[in-house]
Design a protein around this motif. Structure first.
Motif, PDB file in Angstrom:
ATOM      1  N   LEU B  55       0.872  -1.167   0.000  1.00 64.07           N
ATOM      2  CA  LEU B  55       0.000   0.000   0.000  1.00 64.07           C
ATOM      3  C   LEU B  55       0.918   1.228   0.000  1.00 64.07           C
ATOM      4  O   LEU B  55       1.884   1.276   0.750  1.00 64.07           O
ATOM      5  N   TRP B  56       0.604   2.182  -0.876  1.00 64.90           N
ATOM      6  CA  TRP B  56       1.420   3.410  -0.927  1.00 64.90           C
ATOM      7  C   TRP B  56       0.657   4.527  -0.226  1.00 64.90           C
ATOM      8  O   TRP B  56      -0.573   4.599  -0.329  1.00 64.90           O
ATOM      9  N   ALA B  57       1.405   5.383   0.441  1.00 64.59           N
ATOM     10  CA  ALA B  57       0.735   6.512   1.080  1.00 64.59           C
ATOM     11  C   ALA B  57       1.704   7.678   1.191  1.00 64.59           C
ATOM     12  O   ALA B  57       2.923   7.501   1.178  1.00 64.59           O
ATOM     13  N   VAL B  58       1.126   8.866   1.292  1.00 65.70           N
ATOM     14  CA  VAL B  58       1.911  10.083   1.446  1.00 65.70           C
ATOM     15  C   VAL B  58       1.484  10.731   2.747  1.00 65.70           C
ATOM     16  O   VAL B  58       0.289  10.852   3.011  1.00 65.70           O
ATOM     17  N   ASP B  59       2.455  11.125   3.560  1.00 64.47           N
ATOM     18  CA  ASP B  59       2.063  11.781   4.800  1.00 64.47           C
ATOM     19  C   ASP B  59       1.939  13.290   4.571  1.00 64.47           C
ATOM     20  O   ASP B  59       2.167  13.788   3.475  1.00 64.47           O
ATOM     21  N   LEU B  60       1.583  13.977   5.620  1.00 65.17           N
ATOM     22  CA  LEU B  60       1.305  15.413   5.467  1.00 65.17           C
ATOM     23  C   LEU B  60       2.531  16.184   5.018  1.00 65.17           C
ATOM     24  O   LEU B  60       2.413  17.279   4.505  1.00 65.17           O
ATOM     25  N   PHE B  61       3.696  15.586   5.224  1.00 64.92           N
ATOM     26  CA  PHE B  61       4.909  16.282   4.836  1.00 64.92           C
ATOM     27  C   PHE B  61       5.378  15.893   3.450  1.00 64.92           C
ATOM     28  O   PHE B  61       6.453  16.255   3.018  1.00 64.92           O
ATOM     29  N   GLY B  62       4.576  15.066   2.776  1.00 62.90           N
ATOM     30  CA  GLY B  62       4.933  14.706   1.418  1.00 62.90           C
ATOM     31  C   GLY B  62       5.866  13.521   1.329  1.00 62.90           C
ATOM     32  O   GLY B  62       6.338  13.184   0.247  1.00 62.90           O
ATOM     33  N   LYS B  85       2.769  15.069  -3.577  1.00 55.75           N
ATOM     34  CA  LYS B  85       1.410  15.370  -3.124  1.00 55.75           C
ATOM     35  C   LYS B  85       0.413  14.320  -3.591  1.00 55.75           C
ATOM     36  O   LYS B  85      -0.677  14.199  -3.056  1.00 55.75           O
ATOM     37  N   ARG B  86       0.769  13.568  -4.604  1.00 54.26           N
ATOM     38  CA  ARG B  86      -0.111  12.517  -5.103  1.00 54.26           C
ATOM     39  C   ARG B  86       0.731  11.298  -5.452  1.00 54.26           C
ATOM     40  O   ARG B  86       1.820  11.463  -6.011  1.00 54.26           O
ATOM     41  N   VAL B  87       0.207  10.134  -5.177  1.00 51.68           N
ATOM     42  CA  VAL B  87       0.787   8.927  -5.760  1.00 51.68           C
ATOM     43  C   VAL B  87      -0.364   8.060  -6.251  1.00 51.68           C
ATOM     44  O   VAL B  87      -1.471   8.099  -5.713  1.00 51.68           O
ATOM     45  N   SER B  88      -0.105   7.296  -7.292  1.00 48.00           N
ATOM     46  CA  SER B  88      -1.085   6.340  -7.783  1.00 48.00           C
ATOM     47  C   SER B  88      -0.311   5.090  -8.183  1.00 48.00           C
ATOM     48  O   SER B  88       0.541   5.133  -9.060  1.00 48.00           O
ATOM     49  N   GLY B  96       3.558   9.538  -9.581  1.00 51.39           N
ATOM     50  CA  GLY B  96       3.298  10.534  -8.560  1.00 51.39           C
ATOM     51  C   GLY B  96       3.502  11.938  -9.088  1.00 51.39           C
ATOM     52  O   GLY B  96       4.164  12.149 -10.106  1.00 51.39           O
ATOM     53  N   ILE B  97       2.889  12.871  -8.378  1.00 54.30           N
ATOM     54  CA  ILE B  97       3.152  14.280  -8.660  1.00 54.30           C
ATOM     55  C   ILE B  97       3.912  14.809  -7.448  1.00 54.30           C
ATOM     56  O   ILE B  97       3.418  14.733  -6.318  1.00 54.30           O
ATOM     57  N   ALA B  98       5.092  15.291  -7.705  1.00 52.42           N
ATOM     58  CA  ALA B  98       5.903  15.784  -6.612  1.00 52.42           C
ATOM     59  C   ALA B  98       5.554  17.241  -6.357  1.00 52.42           C
ATOM     60  O   ALA B  98       4.818  17.871  -7.119  1.00 52.42           O
ATOM     61  N   CYS B  99       6.107  17.774  -5.278  1.00 54.30           N
ATOM     62  CA  CYS B  99       5.734  19.146  -4.956  1.00 54.30           C
ATOM     63  C   CYS B  99       6.444  20.138  -5.868  1.00 54.30           C
ATOM     64  O   CYS B  99       6.209  21.331  -5.783  1.00 54.30           O
ATOM     65  N   ASP B 100       7.311  19.636  -6.760  1.00 52.40           N
ATOM     66  CA  ASP B 100       7.816  20.535  -7.788  1.00 52.40           C
ATOM     67  C   ASP B 100       6.882  20.542  -8.999  1.00 52.40           C
ATOM     68  O   ASP B 100       7.241  21.038 -10.057  1.00 52.40           O
ATOM     69  N   ASN B 101       5.724  19.950  -8.822  1.00 50.42           N
ATOM     70  CA  ASN B 101       4.686  19.903  -9.863  1.00 50.42           C
ATOM     71  C   ASN B 101       5.051  19.040 -11.048  1.00 50.42           C
ATOM     72  O   ASN B 101       4.397  19.093 -12.075  1.00 50.42           O
ATOM     73  N   GLN B 102       6.090  18.308 -10.923  1.00 60.41           N
ATOM     74  CA  GLN B 102       6.486  17.433 -12.013  1.00 60.41           C
ATOM     75  C   GLN B 102       5.948  16.021 -11.746  1.00 60.41           C
ATOM     76  O   GLN B 102       5.743  15.623 -10.600  1.00 60.41           O
ATOM     77  N   VAL B 103       5.778  15.298 -12.828  1.00 58.94           N
ATOM     78  CA  VAL B 103       5.293  13.927 -12.713  1.00 58.94           C
ATOM     79  C   VAL B 103       6.494  12.984 -12.698  1.00 58.94           C
ATOM     80  O   VAL B 103       7.438  13.158 -13.479  1.00 58.94           O
ATOM     81  N   SER B 559      -4.687  18.107  -1.194  1.00 54.83           N
ATOM     82  CA  SER B 559      -3.280  17.834  -1.440  1.00 54.83           C
ATOM     83  C   SER B 559      -2.510  18.210  -0.205  1.00 54.83           C
ATOM     84  O   SER B 559      -2.996  18.946   0.647  1.00 54.83           O
ATOM     85  N   SER B 560      -1.344  17.666  -0.129  1.00 57.39           N
ATOM     86  CA  SER B 560      -0.672  17.769   1.145  1.00 57.39           C
ATOM     87  C   SER B 560       0.219  18.981   1.254  1.00 57.39           C
ATOM     88  O   SER B 560       0.000  19.863   2.067  1.00 57.39           O
ATOM     89  N   LEU B 561       1.206  19.007   0.378  1.00 52.27           N
ATOM     90  CA  LEU B 561       2.251  19.955   0.657  1.00 52.27           C
ATOM     91  C   LEU B 561       1.900  21.366   0.295  1.00 52.27           C
ATOM     92  O   LEU B 561       2.303  22.300   0.956  1.00 52.27           O
ATOM     93  N   GLY B 562       1.158  21.492  -0.767  1.00 52.02           N
ATOM     94  CA  GLY B 562       0.885  22.820  -1.263  1.00 52.02           C
ATOM     95  C   GLY B 562       0.228  23.699  -0.220  1.00 52.02           C
ATOM     96  O   GLY B 562       0.362  24.908  -0.248  1.00 52.02           O
TER      97      GLY B 562
END
Lengths: 275, 1227
Positions: B55-62, B85-88, B96-103, B559-562
């Motif tokens: 199971l994948w998950a992202v915490d509040l800190f990304g 901020k996102r993983v699938s 995933g989409i990282a907080c640099d907005n890149q995929v 979303s988390s980090l933004g």
């Protein structure tokens, strides 16, 4: 021996060579020869001594015969304890064969239960099995069984048929996959040194932190006097089926493999023999 | 014939030490070396690090974490210097989409590389002056071109698609042409371009060409690889806001195809083209028009795709199918209540879950492929931030109040909405050990560039530890100014929060701000104004009623980090519970029966849960257990040894079990008749048990019975079908007649009781119990049942061979398609679903419980297979193709033969053990190909079908498949994660030195990769890791002989020999192409001590003639027999097969075990067949059995080594003549 299943066989087929002698005060018509027999450790005295009874009745007058009872070195032998337990508790340090004295008179009413027939043994056996399952599975398994299954357990024991017995008994030894063992372990701890017949308490096979309880954990909890202190001298033997399992042995495993047919672990605490 | 006088045995030395000599030999023999290459991927890597289900998950800190289905702790995703901020997730990768907005895409590591072939053609034309040369006619093609000749394609012009790829080797010429080796440098000839090319140069061959190939390999595995940005510099930036991966069940062409969908901040929906296993990055983003502004998207494993709209409705994609994975149109679904719009959706195969603005959870009723919109909403209990539907339609969510991950318990196929939410309380690995060091901060700073590097492991974990400390600032901690100014990045705040290394923190922050790039960087994302997407996120709280718990900052959006607010110093919660922002279960397979350890807190520093490993269970070696075993033995000796003459207290008696069964009667017409059965079990004086089974029946009002001595029973086979719980009982007599005693019970339980009891009685009377010996012979029936037989020394005796119908087979629990064993107790199996399994040393399982089963080493095993039915149609001039056939036609819905009607509704799983796990779907992978809708055409039934329509085709059919699953138990553990098609373990001949080396094991993956297993030993039969062996095409079969001769069969039907395989060089060095027998495509190969046998697709068995130590590839194929389905050659060069049809006195027997008779050192092809158990056997492995009567072994060794003619015990026959195949031939 490589598999745990072999332990079940060894436990079941445990035999104690026994020499039965008639009590000297019994009146006989001619001299009574001792009678030698291999007693199944897991069975009950009155269940397997028909031959003994017949043997001694032959030399006695009909009117002198009343209920048979057995005694070892002055201690009346409780028929409702499994034979192996009686031997371990009372005679494990003495030489073989086990010398049992046979009585037909002066039934020790305060020490022994009467055993009028095999039905009494069956009733006692089945009540033990049910009690054990109440502890292990809240009686769910035993209650789901049919009458014929209960009968098969008893007949397996009576006829010394390992397969017949275990075909049913294995269901009593199962537990849900998500648990690590039974609810409580059915056990009884016997000591010759105390008045109390045995200790029986509620004890879980798994600790709150998920660790398996061991035999040592059980003893420390319910019978601390039996365990030697860390550096102390070993004063007692903890015996089941004539062996001394290590205190590190998981209790759940012991319950599954070294229980008597009545589904109880009968543990004897006996003083360390001094050589 | 000459080779018969060469020694049939050779040493390992002669093979491994003389590769050069081989080369010379092979050249002289006009041998083509088709492929020479440094051993591909020869760096052994650690065993698959990725458990196949997490199971994948992202915490509040990304921070990205994974939780294994077998584990109890969240593990920090290694190599994630970025916050997400996102993983699938899927099982193979995670987007995933990282907080640099890149995929980014994280492709899980595997022992099998992702490799793609690049090819280019070199073209030449003949002219009378220079012969073939580069001088072309003016109208000609490029000298270097693609396959069509139209595209110019110089070798040095072929570039890697991205920096995540690397070249595997240099360009080389492909010398394999359609399964045939070419001559003279791989050239193929034709009269002119473009034309049909042939291998042979003819007088009129004016042009020629050859193919150059080169492999590239995806290198960025187990790391986040950035997908190039779609941004057009001329337009305003529109970064991605949400992303979802799915669609792997739509089609498997190409292998591992995925649908990757994304939503940008401006509300546009994008689709990533060409994402598949061999192309994990995909190729480009394409825009998909939407009727509204999208904010969030969810793509299911199959054809569901839902999008959340800004306005609170959901968009549902329609028309997604195999031919159009992007779908065709949108439908709108209104939210449950207009005042609370939908803010989040997640879809599975047949379910849709949604969250509305008020954080209520909704389940959509009536969703399926035909109606992707469903019918109505049902409100579920709980307040959630988000929900995610994973594999098997299991559901996870993140709680509104506590930000914990919840698992929906009780989700089954029949109850898709589940029962309750249960919080996952697993703690993070890092919570257990705080080992953060200040030096890690520095290395963390190094990763602030846009490049994601592969060596982040060292810094990532400790990084998080430190950030966790920052969660709980003490009152005495200094709060430097930086943390107030730029606390967007937790790393900044942690640097300051720890208060230990303020200089470093400045350095880090400085580094970040000083290097502004075209793309936002994690460290630079300090000012919200610079980030348009933050605005949207900040609107979230406005839309959500502000009733979240006081302990949370108000701005917890989707979303988390933004939207991490400035107030990072606020006490997020003084406890250790991680706070989660996102969860993805797309790679997490939770089985209904699985026991998860996620829901209990593990105390202190206790080790993580023991993953099942085969290297000897600790319990079995524990001192206490040994001591009990030993004491019991001693006790028995002490109490019984001197008293055996004593009388037993209880006399043994006869025990009878009776019951009512049905019997398939012996007389015609055959039918089921009710019978009474009684098993009488008695004990002999020696304690041995014997039993007789009586079957009482009534015929013509006359009472009769038959009886069977159980010590004569050779096998008990469960015969499960749709309706009956039955089993067949064979004796050797009945094996010869092909007519077992066939009995049926009323219930499954009843049958299992009888089977278990009868098996126990058979085993006891033969004194067989416990685990099978290492020499055991294993076999499998067509039902997947596993049988094992202890070989007697007479079985391979040269004279008076034990007839194989007398072998006793007992069943092992489990379900397999292939099983292979070697003489050291290593046994591997492959399931119908290609899962690899290793034998654990237990016995029993399945229907064998209690005494017939070992206590330990029995595990749950499952298998999946497909049931196929056919839809048939006939063309008529009025309506075209329709389901109205001619009166003489087959059923419109039928089985493959067309003889039996099989409708979608009426077809049941193969037996009651199986349950459906999917719906019917068209199977496009049938031989012959199909059109877009799966149809195959033919002129009439029954005929050969092709995948396109012609004028002459009046009928068509298509194949429908439905998956079903079986769950059983047995002594097998899964060898994850690579699925296999074939496996072979080195047979150990009596003369082999058993010490030292690990056991050679080769396999072919389900995708056709050849693999070599490292670290296999008796103590670790599962081995440690795979070594990939490069090939130019997919393979199907592999076999390794006793002297490390590795033979394999490729999908094109030709054979390959692998050179220089030895313990020191387990993967060998190169492949030697061996043409198949004329006009035949091989499908299986088996190598024994020296013999090499191969099997073709038409059931012919071939012996490789002329194999010698100096010339291990042999000279020609010689026909041995037809009618063969499977061959197994053992370490004594014994040959066993599964024959297709064997005659008996009652019936033909399909799938019969046969043993080659008369196999002698000088006559390795043998003489005839001895027929054994049959009636549905599929597979046999005799490769563990090296037991031979002592006498004959010495004889063999003598002749083998001296090379002198021995004394043939039977008159030798002319070898090499195909007509000698007196095989199990019939019809």
């Amino acid at each position: 021996m490589t598999d745990d299943k072999d332990v079940l066989r060894d436990v079941w087929f445990g035999r104690i060579p026994t020499c039965f002698t008639l009590y000297q005060d019994e009146i006989t018509e001619r001299e009574a020869e001792p009678y030698y027999l291999l007693l199944p450790r897991v069975s009950y005295l009155t269940l397997v001594t028909d031959k003994v009874k017949k043997h001694f009745q032959k030399v006695m007058r009909q009117e002198d015969i009343s209920e048979i009872w057995f005694e070892y070195e002055g201690t009346p032998l409780k028929w409702h304890y499994p034979i192996g337990l009686l031997f371990d508790l009372l005679a494990s340090s003495s030489a073989l064969p086990w010398n049992i004295t046979v009585h037909f008179k002066s039934f020790p009413e305060k020490d022994l239960l009467h055993c009028p027939s095999k039905d009494a043994i069956e009733a006692h056996f089945m009540s033990c099995v049910k009690e054990a399952d109440a502890l292990k599975h809240k009686s769910q398994v035993i209650n789901e069984m049919q009458k014929k299954d209960h009968k098969q357990l008893w007949m397996g024991l009576q006829n010394d048929r390992f397969d017949q017995f275990w075909a049913i008994n294995r269901k009593l030894m199962e537990y849900p996959a998500e648990e690590n063992g039974f609810r409580y372990i059915p056990f009884r701890i016997y000591q010759t040194t105390t008045e109390r017949p045995f200790i029986q308490k509620l004890f879980r096979p798994v600790a709150a932190d998920g660790q398996l309880h061991t035999l040592g954990d059980l003893l420390k909890e319910v019978c601390p006097s039996a365990v030697a202190p860390e550096d102390g001298e070993k004063k007692n033997q903890v015996m089941i089926h004539g062996i001394e399992p290590m205190l590190e042995t998981p209790l759940q495993w012991l319950s599954e493999h070294l229980s008597y047919p009545d589904n109880f672990l009968h543990i004897s605490i006996i003083p360390q023999p001094t050589d | 014939m000459s080779c018969h006088f060469l020694p049939r045995l050779w040493t390992l030395m002669s093979l491994s030490n003389s590769p050069r000599k081989w080369q010379a030999v092979s050249n002289r023999q006009n041998w083509q070396r088709t492929l020479t290459r440094p051993p591909a991927s020869s760096s052994p890597r650690a065993a698959a690090a990725m458990p196949n289900s997490v199971l994948w998950a992202v915490d509040l800190f990304g921070k990205v974490y994974t939780l294994s289905t077998a584990g109890q702790y969240w593990e920090l995703c290694r190599d994630s210097p970025l916050e997400f901020k996102r993983v699938s997730a899927t099982t193979q990768c995670c987007w995933g989409i990282a907080c640099d907005n890149q995929v980014y895409v994280f492709v899980c590591a595997s022992d099998v590389p992702i490799r793609r072939r690049e090819e280019a053609y070199e073209n030449q034309r003949w002219n009378p002056v220079g012969g073939f040369c580069e001088k072309f006619l003016p109208s000609d093609r490029w000298q270097w071109s693609d396959v069509s000749g139209l595209q110019h394609r110089p070798l040095d012009g072929v570039a890697l698609p991205s920096r995540h790829w690397e070249w595997e080797s240099d360009w080389y010429v492909d010398e394999n042409f359609g399964g045939e080796p070419t001559e003279k440098g791989g050239w193929t000839y034709a009269i002119d371009f473009p034309a049909t090319y042939t291998r042979d140069k003819k007088w009129n061959s004016c042009v020629r060409r050859r193919r150059w190939i080169r492999y590239r390999r995806y290198k960025s595995r187990d790391t986040w690889a950035k997908i190039p940005s779609k941004e057009d510099p001329k337009q305003l930036p529109d970064p991605f806001n949400d992303l979802s991966v799915g669609g792997w069940e739509i089609t498997d062409e190409p292998v591992g195809r995925l649908s990757v969908w994304a939503v940008s901040l401006q509300g546009k929906v994008w689709y990533r083209e060409d994402v598949s296993h061999p192309n994990p990055e995909g190729s480009s983003w394409s825009l998909v028009d939407t009727p509204g502004e999208a904010v969030q998207i969810s793509c299911g494993p199959h054809d569901l795709l839902w999008v959340t709209l800004w306005e609170g409705q959901a968009l549902v994609r329609e028309g997604i199918n195999r031919n159009s994975p992007k779908g065709s149109s949108w439908s709108i679904v209104e939210p449950p209540a207009s005042e609370n719009g939908i803010v989040h959706v997640s879809v599975g195969v047949g379910v849709v879950w949604a969250i509305t603005k008020d954080r209520k959870v909704w389940f959509r009723r009536g969703v399926n492929s035909h109606n992707p919109c469903g019918t109505s909403w049902i409100e579920m209990v709980g307040d959630m931030m988000m929900v995610n539907v994973g594999l098997n339609d299991q559901v996870w969510g993140i709680g509104c109040e506590d930000r914990a991950v919840y698992f929906r318990q009780g989700v089954t196929q029949s109850e898709l909405s589940g029962k309750t939410w249960k919080a996952i309380v697993a703690s993070r690995e890092s919570d257990r050990s705080h080992s953060g060091s200040s030096s890690s901060l520095l290395s963390a700073g190094c990763f602030f560039g846009d490049e994601v590097r592969g060596s982040g492991e060292s810094c990532a974990p400790s990084d998080t530890d430190a950030s966790l400390e920052a969660d709980r600032p003490g009152p005495d901690q200094p709060v430097p100014a930086e943390s107030v100014d730029g606390p967007r990045n937790p790393r900044d705040s942690l640097a300051s929060g720890t208060g230990r290394t303020p200089e470093l923190a400045v350095e880090v922050a400085g580094l970040a701000t000083q290097t502004p790039g075209p793309e936002p960087r994690p460290g630079a994302a300090s000012t919200p104004a610079e980030l348009p997407w933050t605005n949207i996120d900040l609107k979230e709280p406005k839309r959500a009623p502000s009733h979240s718990a006081a302990s949370f900052p108000e701005t917890t959006g989707l979303s988390s980090l933004g939207l991490l607010p400035l107030g990072l110093e606020e006490p997020y919660g003084a406890d250790d519970h991680p706070l989660w922002a996102w969860v993805s279960g797309g790679g997490c397979a939770v089985e209904a029966h699985a026991v998860l350890k996620w829901f209990t807190v593990q105390s202190g520093l206790s080790p993580p849960v023991q993953t099942l490993s085969l290297s000897i269970m600790p319990a079995q070696t524990a001192a206490w257990r040994k001591q009990i075993f030993q004491q019991l033995t001693e006790r028995t000796k002490r109490e019984l040894e001197h008293f055996r003459h004593y009388e037993q207290a209880v006399e043994q008696s006869v025990w009878v079990k009776t019951g009512a069964l049905q019997w398939w009667c012996d007389w015609k017409p055959h039918k089921w008749v009710d019978v009474r059965v009684a098993l009488e079990q008695f004990t002999g004086l020696d304690g041995a048990r014997d039993s007789i089974l009586f079957i009482y029946y009534v015929v013509h009002e006359e009472k009769k019975y038959i009886h069977v001595f159980l010590n004569e029973v050779t096998v008990l086979v469960p015969v499960l079908n749709e309706t009956k719980h039955s089993f067949a009982l064979y004796t050797s007599e009945r094996t010869r007649q092909r007519w077992p005693v066939h009995l049926a019970a009323a219930t499954e339980q009843d049958m299992n009781d009888w089977l278990a009891l009868l098996n126990l009685s058979c085993c006891e009377s033969r004194r067989v119990h416990g685990r099978p010996s290492p020499q055991a012979i294993w076999s499998i029936t067509c039902k997947g049942d596993i049988f094992v037989s202890e070989p007697s020394p007479d079985l391979e005796a040269s004279e008076h061979m034990l007839p194989c119908d007398q072998m006793f087979w007992r069943q092992m629990g489990g379900h397999l398609r292939v099983v292979e064993a070697n003489g050291r107790g290593v046994v591997w199996g492959i399931g119908y679903d290609h899962t690899a399994w290793v034998y654990t040393g237990g016995y029993g399982g399945g229907c064998f419980q209690g005494l017939a089963s070992s206590t330990s080493n029995i595990y749950t095993q499952s298998d999946v297979k497909c049931v196929y039915i056919y839809e048939n149609q006939r063309w008529n001039p009025v309506t075209g193709y329709s389901s109205r056939g001619l009166p003489t036609d087959r059923y419109m819905w039928s089985d493959a033969s067309g003889l039996h009607e099989c409708t979608k509704a009426g077809t049941k799983p193969p037996s009651l053990q199986w349950t459906w796990v999917s719906d019917w779907s068209v199977d496009f992978s049938v031989p012959g190909g199909t059109d877009q809708e799966g149809w195959q055409y033919a002129s009439d039934f029954p005929a050969s079908y092709h995948g396109y329509k012609t004028m002459k085709d009046f009928v068509r059919r298509r194949c429908w498949a439905r998956k079903c699953k079986l769950v059983t138990s047995g002594p097998w553990l899964e060898v994850a994660p690579i699925a296999l098609g074939d496996v072979s373990i080195i047979p150990e001949s009596p003369s082999t030195d058993r010490s030292g080396h690990s056991i050679a094991l080769w396999a072919v993956s389900d995708k056709g990769d050849v693999l070599c297993r490292l670290g296999v030993s008796e103590l670790n039969p599962a081995g440690s890791s795979w070594l990939h062996v490069g090939t130019d095409q997919p393979f199907t079969s592999v076999s390794i002989g006793a002297c490390h001769q590795v033979w394999a069969v490729a999908r094109d039907g030709s054979a390959f020999y692998r050179g220089s395989v030895s313990p020191a060089q387990p993967a060998g060095d190169c492949w030697y192409h061996i043409p198949s027998p004329p006009k035949q495509r091989l499908k299986q190969v088996s190598v024994g001590q020296t013999s090499v046998y191969a099997l073709d697709e038409n059931g012919n068995l071939w012996y490789r003639q002329g194999v010698t130590p100096s010339y291990p590839q042999g000279s020609s194929w010689e026909h041995v027999s037809n009618n063969v389905c499977r061959v197994s050659v053992g370490p004594l060069d014994q040959v066993w097969i599964i024959a297709n049809k064997v005659p008996g006195s009652h019936s033909l027997s399909r799938g019969t075990v046969c043993h080659r008779t008369g196999v002698q050192p000088r006559q390795p092809k043998g003489q005839g067949w001895d027929y054994g158990i049959g009636g549905g056997w599929d597979h046999i492995s005799v490769r563990a059995n090296a037991t031979r009567a002592l006498r004959s072994r010495s004889q063999e060794t003598a002749t083998g080594w001296s090379g002198e003619p021995g004394l043939p015990s039977t008159p030798s026959r002319a070898a090499g003549a195909p007509h000698e195949a007196r095989g199990p031939v019939c019809c």
